[in-house]
Design an enzyme around this catalytic site. Structure first.
Site, short mmCIF file in Angstrom:
data_model
loop_
_atom_site.label_atom_id
_atom_site.label_comp_id
_atom_site.label_asym_id
_atom_site.label_seq_id
_atom_site.Cartn_x
_atom_site.Cartn_y
_atom_site.Cartn_z
N PHE A 145 0.87 -1.17 0.00
CA PHE A 145 0.00 0.00 0.00
C PHE A 145 0.90 1.22 0.00
CE2 PHE A 145 -3.24 -2.71 2.44
CZ PHE A 145 -3.86 -3.10 1.28
N ARG A 146 0.85 1.98 -1.07
CA ARG A 146 1.70 3.15 -1.24
C ARG A 146 1.02 4.36 -0.60
NH1 ARG A 146 2.13 2.30 -6.46
NH2 ARG A 146 3.80 0.81 -6.43
#
Length: 137
Positions: free
Chosen positions: A13-14
């Site tokens: 998850f950026r």
């Protein structure tokens, strides 16, 4: 010095991407909603006793025991045979130099090295003046 121990996964998850772009020049997708859904916020403080054990030339201090891994601080002053009671060990050398010795090989290790002690290693010993962070599942 910071050492991050984490449960491996195939998910990223950026939250921030330093304005990097893909091969088409577009900023990469951020995953803010997904990240918020799996965060523990506010942080839950975990307090555990640091369990200390001495074995021959090895002083072992358990730093934390969690659902996914347990982390120790090992100080070695000489030779120690450490029985492998878990599936494997992940080891990060944070100070000193030494050797990992098995029937098949002798490997020199030093500050900054990381290695895995696999379940299939058989008899082995560690020798040297080393400080290590050791973790297992």
């Amino acid at each position: 010095m910071i050492l991050e121990t984490q449960q491996s996964s195939d998910i990223t998850f950026r939250l921030y991407d330093y304005d990097r772009v893909d091969h088409e020049g577009k900023k990469r997708e951020l995953h803010l909603e997904q990240a918020m859904a799996v965060m523990t916020c506010p942080h839950k403080q975990v307090v555990q006793d640091n369990l200390k054990e001495s074995m021959n030339n090895l002083e072992s201090t358990r730093l934390i025991e969690g659902e996914y891994f347990t982390v120790y601080h090992w100080k070695l002053g000489g030779r120690a045979e450490v029985p492998l009671t878990t599936g494997f060990l992940l080891v990060s050398v944070i100070n000193g130099t030494g050797q990992i010795v098995t029937k098949e090989s002798v490997s020199t290790v030093k500050k900054g090295d990381n290695f895995i002690v696999p379940a299939t290693i058989g008899d082995y010993f560690i020798d040297g003046d080393l400080e290590m962070i050791v973790s297992h599942t």
